[in-house]
Structures are given as structure tokens and as C-alpha cells.
Design a protein around this motif. Structure first.
Motif, mmCIF file in Angstrom:
data_model
loop_
_atom_site.group_PDB
_atom_site.id
_atom_site.type_symbol
_atom_site.label_atom_id
_atom_site.label_comp_id
_atom_site.label_asym_id
_atom_site.label_seq_id
_atom_site.Cartn_x
_atom_site.Cartn_y
_atom_site.Cartn_z
ATOM 1 N N LEU A 1 -2.007 1.979 -0.561
ATOM 2 C CA LEU A 1 -1.263 3.075 0.068
ATOM 3 C C LEU A 1 -2.206 4.168 0.557
ATOM 4 C CD1 LEU A 1 1.791 3.383 -2.376
ATOM 5 C CD2 LEU A 1 1.732 2.296 -0.125
ATOM 6 N N GLU A 2 -3.272 4.440 -0.213
ATOM 7 C CA GLU A 2 -4.234 5.468 0.206
ATOM 8 C C GLU A 2 -4.893 5.106 1.534
ATOM 9 O OE1 GLU A 2 -6.948 5.747 -3.035
ATOM 10 O OE2 GLU A 2 -5.631 6.985 -4.274
ATOM 11 N N LEU A 3 -5.076 3.793 1.769
ATOM 12 C CA LEU A 3 -5.706 3.336 3.005
ATOM 13 C C LEU A 3 -4.696 3.182 4.143
ATOM 14 C CD1 LEU A 3 -8.125 0.682 1.487
ATOM 15 C CD2 LEU A 3 -8.794 2.803 2.607
ATOM 16 N N GLY A 4 -3.408 3.480 3.865
ATOM 17 C CA GLY A 4 -2.383 3.409 4.901
ATOM 18 C C GLY A 4 -1.994 1.999 5.291
ATOM 19 N N LEU A 5 -2.180 1.025 4.398
ATOM 20 C CA LEU A 5 -1.856 -0.361 4.727
ATOM 21 C C LEU A 5 -0.347 -0.594 4.725
ATOM 22 C CD1 LEU A 5 -4.511 -2.319 2.599
ATOM 23 C CD2 LEU A 5 -4.719 -1.443 4.926
ATOM 24 N N ARG A 6 0.097 -1.517 5.565
ATOM 25 C CA ARG A 6 1.490 -1.946 5.558
ATOM 26 C C ARG A 6 1.651 -2.956 4.436
ATOM 27 N NH1 ARG A 6 6.642 -0.699 6.063
ATOM 28 N NH2 ARG A 6 7.901 -2.120 7.346
ATOM 29 N N VAL A 7 2.542 -2.686 3.484
ATOM 30 C CA VAL A 7 2.680 -3.528 2.289
ATOM 31 C C VAL A 7 3.970 -4.334 2.379
ATOM 32 C CG1 VAL A 7 2.862 -3.560 -0.215
ATOM 33 C CG2 VAL A 7 1.374 -1.887 0.896
ATOM 34 N N ILE A 8 3.848 -5.652 2.216
ATOM 35 C CA ILE A 8 5.009 -6.550 2.114
ATOM 36 C C ILE A 8 5.173 -6.903 0.642
ATOM 37 C CG2 ILE A 8 5.944 -8.812 2.731
ATOM 38 C CD1 ILE A 8 4.190 -8.667 5.274
ATOM 39 N N VAL A 9 6.327 -6.634 0.064
ATOM 40 C CA VAL A 9 6.575 -6.936 -1.348
ATOM 41 C C VAL A 9 7.087 -8.367 -1.461
ATOM 42 C CG1 VAL A 9 7.976 -6.400 -3.368
ATOM 43 C CG2 VAL A 9 6.984 -4.549 -2.001
ATOM 44 N N VAL A 10 6.401 -9.187 -2.262
ATOM 45 C CA VAL A 10 6.831 -10.564 -2.533
ATOM 46 C C VAL A 10 7.227 -10.640 -3.999
ATOM 47 C CG1 VAL A 10 6.180 -12.990 -2.494
ATOM 48 C CG2 VAL A 10 5.231 -11.434 -0.787
ATOM 49 N N ILE A 11 8.521 -10.789 -4.261
ATOM 50 C CA ILE A 11 8.980 -10.943 -5.642
ATOM 51 C C ILE A 11 8.887 -12.423 -5.974
ATOM 52 C CG2 ILE A 11 10.908 -10.649 -7.239
ATOM 53 C CD1 ILE A 11 11.697 -8.179 -5.698
ATOM 54 N N ASN A 12 7.912 -12.748 -6.820
ATOM 55 C CA ASN A 12 7.543 -14.141 -7.093
ATOM 56 C C ASN A 12 8.193 -14.628 -8.385
ATOM 57 O OD1 ASN A 12 6.167 -16.515 -6.554
ATOM 58 N ND2 ASN A 12 4.329 -15.891 -7.677
#
Length: 616
Positions: A120-131
Motif C-alpha cells: 500500500l505504501e508503494l501505491g500498488l493495486r492489490v487483488i485479494v485472493v481468498i484461498n
């Protein structure tokens, strides 16, 4: 002028340890036809390091690339353990998005918090994968809510908090947009990556610039650097300049140029901005070096990592058995210094400094596991050396001048009937309970505890919970030093009195004194720790004594000498057992614990001298 490169995506896979990152990558590789039909493949393909396979964890970040619908996806598999957070902090600089894997039962865990905060600090787009949504007691909705709460807690922007969600079973390589309606393959995951992860923004006409984030070594091509090309074009054979973080400039030429494709590196002549590149030909390379066109004058911003919290002293082996088992000439201070300082060049979370003598070096890392993996790696390479007991690194508060010590956030998962012993153990280690919840017969606990009180705690915790408990810790902050001392080892050491071979006769007569770490027939030397005493003080014992030969024949003469089996000690066990006045002798074949002062009389004099100083 910036452009968008739509034929490329750069992503990292981040998660808490054992939430299924490497297994999911296996499925992605297989479904993008990396392997020919019917080809035999191992599980956890990217965990190629022998130590990774033995321990079942990812230690080093790995690069691979797959192609889906004519779009290349560079994938970086990262470690999940916070002790290897330096690897995570480095490689996140190369990507534009991240897959955050979360176990459908366990939910967000301590290392989830660590790696997500960095992303988040690097501003990345995060996709959450509930495994692992097929697990019994899966809490899909609750885990999703807990994940959203974690995003908000870590200061995610509105755009980051509105994250896409994919549900998956990594082991079966299936995914879907709903937990109860999964597709037959990972197509929903690939589609989400292409839709949600932004393509790299590049400056194709600007001079070439690349930040070195990973180092590799090739037996034929020498040192290889890996990084993302930020702008311009690199061609094989072109002259470049290497700019160090402090501004030093060194000229060179690119003899080799590679891009990643599936599980291999492909030789290429030209690489364009946006891609992740491997290159070779420069005589020296370091993490955070900028490789650029000769016209470039300023380096790219260097990678910053959190400071180490634990240190050990590495030294030349000084035991009587020195030089017997290591590679010839690899036990010298010159060799040891060279190996440790080379490690720092790519292991950015590690620090090495000179010790009290030319034969000793202070090695600082993120935790016991971080340093333990280095010890085991060097041992397998053929090095012979000795290490001291781990100790924490104190900081002085510049504002108040007060001494501060590192504090860990501890997360424990244990069966309800074992929670009482955990409360007792954490209480003795000055743990402050922050949270407790019960679910399906399992108790989840969160504590804050000083790192100093947690050194060597994990093996004790596993024994107390019969190996069924889960223990994870994460650096929290620095707090004022607690005056009390950590719990000391309640048992002393059994120490050999003289050099020779341990006999079954001697061991059988001494086994009432404690537990042995060696069997009959093993060579010992004066000062070597051969067992654990049943009392708190050390005891010097004679292990080489044998039965006297006489002409008298008795009824019991042929009775077998029965000695209990020796306790098998791993490297982690030795580090936990070691006392302040002991050193661990590490060789490719053996691990031996010894006293710093081998002679018993000198040890007694030294102890009395210290007691006299303290009393005065």
C-alpha cells in the motif's frame, strides 16, 4: 513523454507464510502451458532451494513469466515470513500490482499485515485472493470483512480499499468470482489480473535507467543483476554506467541480456522499458545500484529496508576439532569475511560489522530464523565457523537518551485445552495480551512482547503444545528497556572433562545425571557440551572411562550396557539451548556446542572473577 505498455503486467504474490502462494503459482504455470503435456513436475516448482523444500517455506523471491491471451505477466513469488521481509521490500519496487492471498479459515495474519503495508505504501493495486475456500470451517464472509478492516487500518486510499476479490482453491488450481461457484480453472484470476493491474507507464524515448533489486550468480556468466527497466531501451553490448546509492560512477558494458519466460531466462538482444530484465557483464553489482545510459547523472532512489533487531557473532572455529570437517582453507577469517560481506550485497536486511578481533564478525538480521538460514546455507557450502547466542539490538532514543529495545507483535493459534500453558509462558515473557478469540475449539491470541524475551521461545512453545500450536511474530516498535531479565535456562550443561572417545560404560553410569546429545563412540574434547544436566548448574563429567579388565569372571560380566538414545538436536534447537558462556561449532558434518573457555579450572576462575566484580 510517458506511454502505456498494454502487452505487459508486472505482479507480485504476497501472503502470510503457508497461505498457498507457491502452490497457486504452480497452477498458474501449468495452466499457461509452461510444461509439455504429460511432463512430470514437482510440487512448489519455484521453491528450488533445498532449504525451502525442507522447511516448506519460501526464503528467496523468484521471478517467472507467463503469457495469457498474448499478454505477458511477470510474476514474482515472495517470502511470507517477516524474517525475510527484506526480500519483499526489494521486489515490490519492480511491480505495479499484487495478489494478496488470504487463507479462508485463518484470515489476515501478522505477515499479511507486514507485506500489505509495504504494498500500500508503494501505491500498488492489490487483488485479494481468498484461498482454500474448500477447507472445513472456512469463514469466507468474515475473512473478507477482516481484510477490508485491515486495509482501512493500514491507511489504504479509497481506490485501494475498493479491491477486487477472487476466490480460489490453489491446490486444485481453480478460481471464481463467488466462493460457491468456482470455474474449472484459473481463468477468473487471469482475467482479473489483466483488468485490474495497471500496465506499466514507460518513457520509451528517455535514457535507459534500471534499479538493481536482485542479484544472482551464474557459474558461466558470473554476477547477474535483475531489475525493472524504468525508461529507454537496453541492448546487448551497449556501454552503461553503474551509479551507486552514494553517487559513485563506474563504466561498463552489458555482455548478457535476458528476460524471463516461463521458468527460464531467454537470451535477447533488446529490452524495452517496463519489462523485468536480467543482465550480466559488469565486474561489480550491488542492490540499489542504478544501471543507466552514460548520459544519466542521478541515481534512482535506493531501496530502504527496516533495520535488523537481532545479532550474533560469527567467528573462526577455535575448537580442538577445527579443520577436520570443512572444505580445505574455508575456515579462515579471510574466507569468512569475504562470504559474509558478499551476503550483504544481495541480502539487504542483513548487516555485518567487524567484531572485537580480526577473527570475529557481528552479523545482524531480522530474527533468529533469518540468521539461522544464513548459518545453514554457509554450512552446506562447506564453511566451518562458530557462532554465539543471539542477542537483541538496543537503540538510544535521540530525544530522551533512553535505551529502547525491540518489541514484537505475537500471534498465537492453539487448541483450547493448551491455552493455559500458553498464558503462563507468555506471562513469564512479559507479554501484554491485546486480543483473544475462540473458534471451533481453537484459541487465537495476540500479544506484545519484548524480542529479548522471545529468543529461543518457538521450540519451547512447540514442545508445550505437542507441535500443534502456531506461533508468528512481527516487529512492532521500540519501547523502553524492561529491567527484568528473560527466563533463564532451568537446566545446566553436562560438559566433557577430557579429549577422547565416549564409551558406553561411562555413559551408562552417567545417564542418571541428565540427557545426552551424543552416543557411545563419538569423539569429544574438553569443554564440549555433551548433554543437559538435571540441575541448574553445569557439571563436568568423564565420558572416556572404560571398564577395567581383570581375570575374575562374574555372573554379570556379559550383561549388556544399556544407554538411552541420545536426543537429536537441530540447528534451531542448539540456538535455543545455548547459554551466554557457550558457542556453537558449525561444520558441514556436525553441530557441536562448547564452552567459550574450554578448561574447567579457567572457567571456575573466570566465573568467580565476574561474581567478585558484580559484588563490588
Amino acid at each position: 513523454m510517458t506511454q502505456i505498455r498494454n502487452d505487459l503486467r508486472n505482479i507480485a504474490i504476497i501472503a502470510h507464510v503457508d497461505h498457498g502462494k507457491t502452490t497457486l503459482v504452480d497452477g498458474m504455470l501449468k495452466q499457461t502451458k509452461v510444461f509439455r503435456e504429460g511432463a512430470k513436475t514437482e510440487e512448489r516448482i519455484l521453491d528450488s532451494n533445498a532449504l525451502e523444500r525442507e522447511r516448506g517455506i519460501t526464503i528467496l523471491s523468484k521471478n517467472t513469466a507467463i503469457t495469457w491471451n498474448d499478454i505477458k505477466i511477470n510474476v514474482v513469488d515472495t517470502p511470507g515470513h517477516s524474517d525475510f521481509g527484506g526480500e519483499v521490500e526489494r521486489v515490490l519496487n519492480m511491480v505495479d500490482g499484487a495478489l494478496l492471498l488470504i487463507d479462508a479459515v485463518e484470515g489476515p495474519m501478522p505477515q499479511t499485515r507486514f507485506v500489505l503495508r509495504k504494498a500500500l505504501e508503494l501505491g500498488l493495486r492489490v487483488i485479494v485472493v481468498i484461498n482454500k475456500v474448500d477447507r472445513p470451517h472456512a469463514r469466507v464472509e468474515e475473512v473478507l470483512n477482516e481484510t477490508f478492516d485491515l486495509f482501512i487500518e493500514l491507511g489504504a486510499t479509497d481506490e485501494q480499499a475498493y479491491f477486487p476479490v477472487v476466490y480460489a482453491i490453489g491446490l486444485d488450481a481453480v478460481a471464481g468470482y463467488e466462493a460457491d461457484n468456482l470455474a474449472e480453472d484459473l481463468t477468473p484470476l487471469f482475467e482479473t489480473i489483466l483488468k485490474e493491474v495497471p500496465p506499466p507507464e514507460i518513457e520509451p524515448d528517455a535514457p535507459a535507467r534500471l534499479l538493481v533489486t536482485t542479484l544472482e550468480y551464474d557459474n558461466y556468466k558470473g554476477q547477474l543483476g535483475i531489475g525493472r527497466l524504468r525508461s529507454g531501451t537496453l541492448t546487448r553490448g551497449m556501454p552503461v554506467v553503474r551509479i551507486t546509492p552514494n553517487g559513485e560512477r563506474h563504466s561498463g558494458k552489458l555482455d548478457y541480456l535476458f528476460t524471463h519466460h516461463n521458468l527460464t531466462k531467454q537470451d535477447v538482444d533488446v529490452v524495452h522499458a517496463g519489462d523485468i530484465v536480467a543482465f550480466g557483464g559488469l565486474p561489480e553489482l550491488g542492490i540499489s545500484d542504478t544501471i543507466a545510459h552514460p548520459d544519466v547523472t542521478e541515481p534512482l532512489p535506493a531501496i530502504r529496508v527496516e533495520e535488523p533487531t537481532v545479532r550474533m557473532t560469527f567467528g573462526v572455529n577455535t575448537s580442538p576439532f577445527a579443520g577436520r570437517e570443512g572444505r580445505a582453507g574455508w575456515g579462515t577469517s579471510r574466507r569468512l569475511r569475504e562470504r559474509l560481506y558478499n551476503e550483504v550485497r544481495h541480502n539487504v536486511a542483513l548487516r555485518v560489522s567487524e567484531g572485537e578481533s580480526s577473527e570475529r564478525f557481528i552479523v545482524s538480521g531480522r530474527g533468529e530464523l533469518h540468521l539461522g538460514i544464513l548459518i545453514e546455507t554457509m554450512r552446506r557450502e562447506g564453511y566451518e565457523f562458530e557462532v554465539s547466542k543471539p542477542e537483541v539490538i538496543y537503540h538510544e532514543d535521540p530525544a530522551t537518551g533512553q535505551m529502547m529495545e525491540p518489541v514484537e507483535e505475537v500471534h498465537i493459534e492453539v487448541a483450547d485445552d493448551s491455552s493455559g500453558i500458553v498464558f503462563e509462558m507468555m506471562g513469564s515473557r512479559k507479554g501484554k495480551m491485546l486480543n483473544m478469540r475462540n473458534q471451533h475449539g481453537t484459541t487465537y491470541l495476540t500479544y506484545l512482547a519484548p524480542t529479548r524475551f522471545l529468543l529461543g521461545f518457538q521450540p519451547q512453545f512447540l514442545r508445550a503444545t505437542s507441535g500443534m500450536g502456531q506461533f508468528h511474530s512481527l516487529f512492532y516498535d521500540y519501547e523502553p528497556v524492561i529491567k527484568e531479565l528473560p527466563p533463564q535456562r532451568s537446566f545446566g550443561s553436562l560438559v566433557a572433562m577430557e579429549m577422547g572417545t565416549a564409551t558406553g560404560y561411562a555413559l551408562s553410569h552417567l545417564q542418571a545425571r541428565g540427557t545426552f546429545f551424543i552416543d557411545a563412540g563419538v569423539e569429544v574434547y574438553e569443554g564440549m557440551v555433551i548433554g543437559e544436566h538435571i540441575r541448574s548448574e553445569d557439571l563436568d563429567v568423564n565420558l572416556t572411562k572404560s571398564k577395567g579388565l581383570t581375570a575374575v569372571r562374574t555372573k554379570n560380566y556379559a550383561d549388556e550396557v544399556r544407554v538411552k538414545a541420545a536426543r537429536t538436536m537441530s540447528l534451531d534447537d542448539w540456538i535455543e539451548f545455548m547459554a551466554d558462556d557457550e558457542l556453537l561449532e558449525v561444520t558441514p558434518e556436525s553441530l557441536r556446542l562448547r564452552k567459550r573457555i574450554l578448561n574447567a579450572e579457567k572457567r571456575i576462575k573466570d566465573r568467580k572473577g565476574k561474581e567478585k566484580m558484580l559484588s563490588s
